[in-house]
Design a protein around this motif. Structure first.
Motif, PDB file in Angstrom:
ATOM      1  N   MET A 120      65.316  60.952  62.490  1.00  0.00           N
ATOM      2  CA  MET A 120      64.854  59.915  63.427  1.00  0.00           C
ATOM      3  C   MET A 120      63.432  60.227  63.883  1.00  0.00           C
ATOM      4  SD  MET A 120      66.470  57.415  65.600  1.00  0.00           S
ATOM      5  CE  MET A 120      65.677  56.389  66.808  1.00  0.00           C
ATOM      6  N   GLU A 136      60.913  59.862  61.135  1.00  0.00           N
ATOM      7  CA  GLU A 136      60.672  58.447  60.849  1.00  0.00           C
ATOM      8  C   GLU A 136      59.674  57.870  61.844  1.00  0.00           C
ATOM      9  OE1 GLU A 136      64.577  56.932  60.983  1.00  0.00           O
ATOM     10  OE2 GLU A 136      65.043  57.595  58.958  1.00  0.00           O
ATOM     11  N   MET A 155      57.866  51.880  70.331  1.00  0.00           N
ATOM     12  CA  MET A 155      59.012  51.418  69.561  1.00  0.00           C
ATOM     13  C   MET A 155      58.526  50.648  68.342  1.00  0.00           C
ATOM     14  SD  MET A 155      61.764  52.192  71.369  1.00  0.00           S
ATOM     15  CE  MET A 155      63.056  51.013  71.004  1.00  0.00           C
ATOM     16  N   THR A 156      59.318  50.720  67.297  1.00  0.00           N
ATOM     17  CA  THR A 156      59.015  49.949  66.096  1.00  0.00           C
ATOM     18  C   THR A 156      59.792  48.648  66.159  1.00  0.00           C
ATOM     19  OG1 THR A 156      58.868  52.034  64.920  1.00  0.00           O
ATOM     20  CG2 THR A 156      59.030  50.056  63.582  1.00  0.00           C
ATOM     21  N   PRO A 157      59.112  47.529  66.278  1.00  0.00           N
ATOM     22  CA  PRO A 157      59.863  46.275  66.353  1.00  0.00           C
ATOM     23  C   PRO A 157      60.434  45.879  64.994  1.00  0.00           C
ATOM     24  CG  PRO A 157      57.515  45.809  66.353  1.00  0.00           C
ATOM     25  CD  PRO A 157      57.657  47.303  66.328  1.00  0.00           C
ATOM     26  N   ALA A 158      61.544  45.184  65.009  1.00  0.00           N
ATOM     27  CA  ALA A 158      62.120  44.660  63.766  1.00  0.00           C
ATOM     28  C   ALA A 158      61.260  43.494  63.294  1.00  0.00           C
ATOM     29  CB  ALA A 158      63.548  44.202  63.996  1.00  0.00           C
ATOM     30  N   VAL A 159      60.985  43.476  62.003  1.00  0.00           N
ATOM     31  CA  VAL A 159      60.044  42.506  61.448  1.00  0.00           C
ATOM     32  C   VAL A 159      60.613  41.888  60.174  1.00  0.00           C
ATOM     33  CG1 VAL A 159      57.813  42.376  60.252  1.00  0.00           C
ATOM     34  CG2 VAL A 159      57.976  43.552  62.432  1.00  0.00           C
ATOM     35  N   ASP A 160      60.392  40.590  60.019  1.00  0.00           N
ATOM     36  CA  ASP A 160      60.687  39.918  58.751  1.00  0.00           C
ATOM     37  C   ASP A 160      59.354  39.531  58.131  1.00  0.00           C
ATOM     38  OD1 ASP A 160      63.343  40.084  59.343  1.00  0.00           O
ATOM     39  OD2 ASP A 160      63.631  37.957  59.756  1.00  0.00           O
ATOM     40  N   ASP A 213      60.334  40.718  66.362  1.00  0.00           N
ATOM     41  CA  ASP A 213      61.047  40.678  67.644  1.00  0.00           C
ATOM     42  C   ASP A 213      60.282  41.516  68.656  1.00  0.00           C
ATOM     43  OD1 ASP A 213      63.147  39.088  66.874  1.00  0.00           O
ATOM     44  OD2 ASP A 213      64.441  40.763  66.290  1.00  0.00           O
ATOM     45  N   GLY A 220      70.999  52.687  80.280  1.00  0.00           N
ATOM     46  CA  GLY A 220      69.834  52.286  79.509  1.00  0.00           C
ATOM     47  C   GLY A 220      68.562  52.921  80.043  1.00  0.00           C
ATOM     48  N   GLY A 221      67.431  52.317  79.770  1.00  0.00           N
ATOM     49  CA  GLY A 221      66.166  52.936  80.132  1.00  0.00           C
ATOM     50  C   GLY A 221      65.459  52.206  81.253  1.00  0.00           C
ATOM     51  N   GLY A 222      65.061  50.972  80.990  1.00  0.00           N
ATOM     52  CA  GLY A 222      64.306  50.213  81.974  1.00  0.00           C
ATOM     53  C   GLY A 222      62.863  50.675  82.077  1.00  0.00           C
ATOM     54  N   ARG A 250      53.179  48.108  65.397  1.00  0.00           N
ATOM     55  CA  ARG A 250      53.475  48.015  63.979  1.00  0.00           C
ATOM     56  C   ARG A 250      52.174  47.728  63.251  1.00  0.00           C
ATOM     57  NH1 ARG A 250      58.951  46.826  61.438  1.00  0.00           N
ATOM     58  NH2 ARG A 250      58.422  47.566  59.362  1.00  0.00           N
ATOM     59  N   PHE A 265      50.375  46.817  59.487  1.00  0.00           N
ATOM     60  CA  PHE A 265      50.589  46.368  58.111  1.00  0.00           C
ATOM     61  C   PHE A 265      49.284  46.410  57.337  1.00  0.00           C
ATOM     62  CE2 PHE A 265      54.039  44.250  60.382  1.00  0.00           C
ATOM     63  CZ  PHE A 265      55.105  44.529  59.547  1.00  0.00           C
ATOM     64  N   ALA A 297      70.555  47.332  76.455  1.00  0.00           N
ATOM     65  CA  ALA A 297      70.879  46.877  77.813  1.00  0.00           C
ATOM     66  C   ALA A 297      70.515  47.926  78.854  1.00  0.00           C
ATOM     67  CB  ALA A 297      72.366  46.544  77.906  1.00  0.00           C
ATOM     68  N   THR A 298      70.137  47.443  80.027  1.00  0.00           N
ATOM     69  CA  THR A 298      69.743  48.312  81.130  1.00  0.00           C
ATOM     70  C   THR A 298      70.427  47.832  82.397  1.00  0.00           C
ATOM     71  OG1 THR A 298      67.591  48.630  80.117  1.00  0.00           O
ATOM     72  CG2 THR A 298      67.758  49.195  82.429  1.00  0.00           C
ATOM     73  N   ARG A 318      60.760  41.260  53.522  1.00  0.00           N
ATOM     74  CA  ARG A 318      61.449  42.182  54.419  1.00  0.00           C
ATOM     75  C   ARG A 318      62.348  41.368  55.317  1.00  0.00           C
ATOM     76  NH1 ARG A 318      58.500  47.128  56.319  1.00  0.00           N
ATOM     77  NH2 ARG A 318      56.822  47.434  54.830  1.00  0.00           N
ATOM     78  N   GLU A 365      64.335  42.651  58.495  1.00  0.00           N
ATOM     79  CA  GLU A 365      64.857  43.666  59.415  1.00  0.00           C
ATOM     80  C   GLU A 365      65.504  43.026  60.636  1.00  0.00           C
ATOM     81  OE1 GLU A 365      61.043  46.532  58.354  1.00  0.00           O
ATOM     82  OE2 GLU A 365      61.247  45.689  60.349  1.00  0.00           O
TER      83      GLU A 365
END
Lengths: 127, 141
Positions: free
Chosen positions: A1, A4, A20-25, A38, A75-77, A84, A86, B41-42, B91, B93
């Motif tokens: 982890m 990565e 954070m790495t956002p999820a991407v299409d 996202d 959680g965090g908050g 990201r 490209f 969630a938080t 992709r 994801e």
């Protein structure tokens, strides 16, 4: 982890703010590349999209949910950043890139240069 | 308001439950752990109220259901991700999801004074504690 994470963020941030790495299409058709990411909690003011040479950087800052002294039960908050990067193909017309952000989802349109658009060559038949 | 050890224990048991819920929800496959983790969630305690927040990018209020009963908050969400028509996919994801989760809060909630807000793909729910569950400072006579 951990490896990565290091891999996706080649450089280390100076501040102690998680990245954070956002999820991407990524989609493509004849006219453009379309990147969908996202980025929940990111507003258009806290989002920057930069193209430097062929490096496209998406960087979104996200506020903390609560002040530091509020007890967090789950959680965090915490505040964090989305990042990201490209490598954009040469065929993209940098001048014509457009972006929209709605409900925490970024849509980034990267149109191709006119000259690089695929063309079908019609074949003339004799007779 | 003095807390007995029993109260103390119960309080933390609730947190443990919440934590387990969270850990289970972020478990999933390797892919989803590294990229978008659903639900992220938080829950924070602001004294008079709890604030619950969960990331639901791309969702509208029609995709969400929120129920509060006594001290249990139940949230259901559904997201469908379809590739746009006429595009090839390089992709993908961003996953669709459908989940329903219940969270037991460590105090009773006033269902009448619960407010939810959906902004920038984050659902925030403000849950007021019932008067008897609110913190009180005792002045020394």
């Amino acid at each position: 982890m951990t490896t990565e994470m290091t891999h996706t963020t080649a450089s280390e941030p100076v501040t102690d703010r998680p990245i954070m790495t956002p999820a991407v299409d990524v989609y493509e058709n004849q006219d453009e590349l379309l990147i969908v990411a996202d980025l929940p909690g990111v507003t258009s003011d806290s989002l920057s999209i930069d193209l430097e040479d062929d490096r496209l950087t998406i960087y979104g800052r996200r506020k903390a949910l609560c002040s530091e002294d509020t007890p967090v039960l789950m959680g965090g908050g915490r505040a964090f950043d989305f990042r990201r990067v490209f490598t954009v193909p040469e065929a993209v017309d940098a001048e014509k890139i457009t972006a929209s952000l709605e409900a925490g989802v970024l849509q980034l349109h990267l149109p191709r240069h006119e000259r690089t658009k695929p063309r079908r060559i019609s074949i003339r038949t004799a007779g | 308001m003095w807390m007995t050890w029993n109260d103390f224990d119960r309080h933390f048991a609730a947190i443990d439950t919440l934590r387990r819920e969270l850990e289970r929800s972020v478990g999933g496959t390797r892919q989803s752990r590294r990229l978008g983790r659903w639900p992220e969630a938080t829950l924070v305690d602001e004294g008079e109220r709890f604030v619950f927040a969960v990331d639901v990018p791309g969702l509208t209020q029609d995709d969400l259901t929120i129920d509060v009963h006594n001290s249990t908050l139940t949230v259901a969400a559904r997201r469908v991700v379809n590739p746009p028509e006429g595009y090839a996919t390089h992709r993908s994801e961003r996953t669709g999801f459908e989940w329903k989760k219940s969270f037991t809060l460590p105090a009773k909630i006033d269902g009448e004074r619960t407010a939810a807000n959906l902004e920038e793909g984050v659902l925030t729910i403000s849950l007021s504690k019932l008067p008897e569950a609110q913190p009180r400072r005792i002045s020394i006579a």
